[in-house]
Scaffold this motif. Structure first.
Motif, PDB file in Angstrom:
ATOM      1  N   ARG A 116       0.843  -1.204   0.000  1.00 26.42           N
ATOM      2  CA  ARG A 116       0.000   0.000   0.000  1.00 26.42           C
ATOM      3  C   ARG A 116       0.871   1.245   0.000  1.00 26.42           C
ATOM      4  O   ARG A 116       0.460   2.298   0.482  1.00 26.42           O
ATOM      5  CB  ARG A 116      -0.904   0.015   1.249  1.00 26.42           C
ATOM      6  N   GLY A 117       2.082   1.117  -0.496  1.00 23.74           N
ATOM      7  CA  GLY A 117       2.998   2.248  -0.503  1.00 23.74           C
ATOM      8  C   GLY A 117       3.643   2.520   0.828  1.00 23.74           C
ATOM      9  O   GLY A 117       4.124   3.641   1.065  1.00 23.74           O
ATOM     10  N   GLN A 118       3.664   1.521   1.714  1.00 23.54           N
ATOM     11  CA  GLN A 118       4.211   1.753   3.057  1.00 23.54           C
ATOM     12  C   GLN A 118       5.717   1.990   3.039  1.00 23.54           C
ATOM     13  O   GLN A 118       6.401   1.683   2.065  1.00 23.54           O
ATOM     14  CB  GLN A 118       3.866   0.588   3.995  1.00 23.54           C
ATOM     15  N   LYS A 119       6.201   2.546   4.158  1.00 25.26           N
ATOM     16  CA  LYS A 119       7.619   2.898   4.259  1.00 25.26           C
ATOM     17  C   LYS A 119       8.466   1.643   4.466  1.00 25.26           C
ATOM     18  O   LYS A 119       7.952   0.528   4.603  1.00 25.26           O
ATOM     19  CB  LYS A 119       7.822   3.872   5.417  1.00 25.26           C
ATOM     20  N   ALA A 120       9.770   1.866   4.522  1.00 23.99           N
ATOM     21  CA  ALA A 120      10.717   0.768   4.672  1.00 23.99           C
ATOM     22  C   ALA A 120      10.545   0.063   6.015  1.00 23.99           C
ATOM     23  O   ALA A 120      10.091   0.657   7.004  1.00 23.99           O
ATOM     24  CB  ALA A 120      12.148   1.288   4.539  1.00 23.99           C
ATOM     25  N   VAL A 121      10.900  -1.207   6.044  1.00 25.15           N
ATOM     26  CA  VAL A 121      10.852  -2.020   7.260  1.00 25.15           C
ATOM     27  C   VAL A 121      12.264  -2.120   7.832  1.00 25.15           C
ATOM     28  O   VAL A 121      13.209  -2.480   7.120  1.00 25.15           O
ATOM     29  CB  VAL A 121      10.315  -3.435   6.943  1.00 25.15           C
ATOM     30  N   ASP A 122      12.410  -1.785   9.096  1.00 29.41           N
ATOM     31  CA  ASP A 122      13.708  -1.893   9.756  1.00 29.41           C
ATOM     32  C   ASP A 122      13.969  -3.333  10.178  1.00 29.41           C
ATOM     33  O   ASP A 122      13.079  -4.015  10.705  1.00 29.41           O
ATOM     34  CB  ASP A 122      13.767  -0.994  10.994  1.00 29.41           C
ATOM     35  N   LEU A 123      15.210  -3.793   9.968  1.00 28.98           N
ATOM     36  CA  LEU A 123      15.608  -5.154  10.295  1.00 28.98           C
ATOM     37  C   LEU A 123      16.853  -5.143  11.174  1.00 28.98           C
ATOM     38  O   LEU A 123      17.588  -4.149  11.196  1.00 28.98           O
ATOM     39  CB  LEU A 123      15.889  -5.948   9.008  1.00 28.98           C
ATOM     40  N   PRO A 124      17.119  -6.224  11.882  1.00 29.84           N
ATOM     41  CA  PRO A 124      18.335  -6.288  12.709  1.00 29.84           C
ATOM     42  C   PRO A 124      19.592  -6.117  11.870  1.00 29.84           C
ATOM     43  O   PRO A 124      19.605  -6.402  10.669  1.00 29.84           O
ATOM     44  CB  PRO A 124      18.270  -7.698  13.319  1.00 29.84           C
ATOM     45  N   GLY A 125      20.637  -5.644  12.520  1.00 30.97           N
ATOM     46  CA  GLY A 125      21.902  -5.448  11.822  1.00 30.97           C
ATOM     47  C   GLY A 125      21.980  -4.149  11.053  1.00 30.97           C
ATOM     48  O   GLY A 125      22.863  -3.976  10.202  1.00 30.97           O
ATOM     49  N   GLY A 126      21.050  -3.228  11.324  1.00 30.51           N
ATOM     50  CA  GLY A 126      21.065  -1.948  10.639  1.00 30.51           C
ATOM     51  C   GLY A 126      20.536  -2.007   9.224  1.00 30.51           C
ATOM     52  O   GLY A 126      20.797  -1.107   8.415  1.00 30.51           O
ATOM     53  N   LEU A 127      19.759  -3.041   8.894  1.00 31.25           N
ATOM     54  CA  LEU A 127      19.216  -3.188   7.546  1.00 31.25           C
ATOM     55  C   LEU A 127      17.829  -2.581   7.439  1.00 31.25           C
ATOM     56  O   LEU A 127      17.119  -2.401   8.432  1.00 31.25           O
ATOM     57  CB  LEU A 127      19.125  -4.673   7.166  1.00 31.25           C
ATOM     58  N   SER A 128      17.448  -2.295   6.203  1.00 31.56           N
ATOM     59  CA  SER A 128      16.077  -1.909   5.877  1.00 31.56           C
ATOM     60  C   SER A 128      15.636  -2.696   4.664  1.00 31.56           C
ATOM     61  O   SER A 128      16.452  -3.114   3.834  1.00 31.56           O
ATOM     62  CB  SER A 128      15.986  -0.413   5.567  1.00 31.56           C
ATOM     63  N   ALA A 129      14.323  -2.912   4.577  1.00 32.27           N
ATOM     64  CA  ALA A 129      13.727  -3.523   3.384  1.00 32.27           C
ATOM     65  C   ALA A 129      12.726  -2.533   2.818  1.00 32.27           C
ATOM     66  O   ALA A 129      11.881  -2.007   3.545  1.00 32.27           O
ATOM     67  CB  ALA A 129      13.029  -4.834   3.743  1.00 32.27           C
ATOM     68  N   VAL A 130      12.844  -2.252   1.519  1.00 32.45           N
ATOM     69  CA  VAL A 130      11.948  -1.287   0.886  1.00 32.45           C
ATOM     70  C   VAL A 130      11.549  -1.801  -0.486  1.00 32.45           C
ATOM     71  O   VAL A 130      12.331  -2.478  -1.169  1.00 32.45           O
ATOM     72  CB  VAL A 130      12.636   0.100   0.782  1.00 32.45           C
ATOM     73  N   ARG A 131      10.328  -1.483  -0.885  1.00 31.91           N
ATOM     74  CA  ARG A 131       9.856  -1.883  -2.218  1.00 31.91           C
ATOM     75  C   ARG A 131       9.943  -0.688  -3.159  1.00 31.91           C
ATOM     76  O   ARG A 131       9.455   0.403  -2.849  1.00 31.91           O
ATOM     77  CB  ARG A 131       8.420  -2.398  -2.126  1.00 31.91           C
ATOM     78  N   ARG A 132      10.545  -0.920  -4.341  1.00 27.59           N
ATOM     79  CA  ARG A 132      10.667   0.138  -5.344  1.00 27.59           C
ATOM     80  C   ARG A 132      10.550  -0.446  -6.745  1.00 27.59           C
ATOM     81  O   ARG A 132      11.329  -1.342  -7.108  1.00 27.59           O
ATOM     82  CB  ARG A 132      12.017   0.852  -5.210  1.00 27.59           C
ATOM     83  N   TYR A 133       9.591   0.061  -7.499  1.00 29.85           N
ATOM     84  CA  TYR A 133       9.457  -0.258  -8.920  1.00 29.85           C
ATOM     85  C   TYR A 133       9.515  -1.756  -9.209  1.00 29.85           C
ATOM     86  O   TYR A 133      10.255  -2.231 -10.075  1.00 29.85           O
ATOM     87  CB  TYR A 133      10.540   0.462  -9.739  1.00 29.85           C
ATOM     88  N   GLY A 134       8.722  -2.513  -8.444  1.00 35.39           N
ATOM     89  CA  GLY A 134       8.644  -3.953  -8.689  1.00 35.39           C
ATOM     90  C   GLY A 134       9.802  -4.754  -8.140  1.00 35.39           C
ATOM     91  O   GLY A 134       9.947  -5.934  -8.466  1.00 35.39           O
TER      92      GLY A 134
END
Length: 333
Positions: A305-323
């Protein structure tokens, strides 16, 4: 009168060891890890009998965790028994147990590190561990209580790298009878009666109640469940690896990019394993990566739904962009 064979319990343990060593090359060294308890002592005695008949060399390792008074002397006694059985080399490995993860986990980590070092140094083909069907049942119950999924329910593997567990299909009562029949006196570790340890509470309180309320055979049924769960988990792992290779557009240290359309085609169980695999490949510590983290990333695929990035352990993020789904060290440019 025809010669009498070994006691049935002794024969069962020897048979299990012989089957576990069937693929070991001749003249290779096999080591038994022995605490002096009934399980590992019966295992060591069986190895001493079976190995020379298979053209193998056999030795013993015993670990002194230094957690109890007199532990060094008991370790020396186990090494002395090894020599009486004809096991050589027979070494005492003295370790210092830390505190990380609690006393059980810390002792296990120190023990396996010492066994690995000794096996490498001695160039051993295999290290035998004395875990029985009862130990397997306890492991399954602990995994069930943690809600850790099918891999946790699969319990301990009969073979994992250099380690082999020949006795997983035998009950603890068999090893006790085998020791008695051979005149071996096991050492009863006081820690095995200490209810501060979770595994001891499972052994002394939980399993007996299950046997009482559900009938005999609970431990055997749990061990059977472990075997089936391991087969399922292994198949899922293979599927996951193939799916990951198909979904991964890039996999460079610290960054993984996955194709969302390919992820959407996968069953939930496989897709979430792929996402966990990707997060670890990107640098997330596996021990800190929870099911909650994976589900949050999964929603970027299944409930976008266009949500923001998800924070993960180890200083990572997960984000969706253009498929695509990008897992990388924050912030993602």
């Amino acid at each position: 009168m025809a010669p009498v064979g070994p006691h049935p319990a002794v024969a069962d343990v020897r048979r299990a060891v012989r089957e576990a060593l069937a693929d070991i090359r001749r003249d290779a060294l096999v080591l038994a890890a022995c605490s002096g308890g009934a399980d590992s002592l019966a295992l060591a005695a069986a190895l001493a009998f079976v190995a020379p008949r298979m053209g193998l060399r056999a030795g013993l390792l015993t670990v002194d965790h230094q957690l109890q008074p007199g532990s060094a002397e008991r370790a020396r006694q186990v090494a002395a028994i090894a020599k009486q059985l004809g096991l050589h080399p027979a070494e005492v490995l003295t370790v210092t147990v830390g505190t990380a993860g609690g006393p059980e986990a810390a002792a296990r980590e120190a023990r396996y590190a010492a066994l690995a070092e000794a096996a490498d140094r001695l160039q051993a083909a295999a290290v035998l561990l004395g875990h029985t069907r009862d130990d397997q049942a306890e492991t399954v119950l602990l995994g069930l209580a943690r809600g850790s999924g099918v891999r946790s329910l699969s319990g301990m593997a009969a073979e994992a790298g250099r380690y082999r567990r020949p006795l997983l299909d035998l009950p603890r009562s068999t090893t006790v009878r085998a020791c008695r029949a051979q005149g071996l006196t096991p050492w009863d570790d006081p820690h095995n009666e200490d209810l501060r340890y979770t595994r001891v509470r499972v052994r002394r309180n939980v399993l007996p109640v299950l046997e009482q309320e559900l009938g005999p055979g609970v431990a055997e049924a749990l061990a059977r469940t472990a075997r089936m769960a391991r087969e399922d988990a292994d198949a899922l792992d293979q599927w996951t690896e193939k799916a990951y290779q198909n979904c991964a557009l890039s996999d460079i240290g610290g960054s993984v990019t996955l194709a969302v359309p390919e992820l959407e085609k996968l069953p939930d169980a496989v897709r979430r394993r792929v996402l966990r695999r990707a997060a670890i490949a990107a640098g997330a510590p596996s021990g800190a990566l929870s099911a909650t983290h994976v589900l949050a990333v999964d929603r970027l695929v299944t409930r976008w739904r266009g949500q923001k990035a998800v924070d993960l352990p180890g200083g990572l993020s997960a984000v969706r962009r253009y498929g695509t789904l990008i897992l990388a060290i924050s912030p993602i440019a």
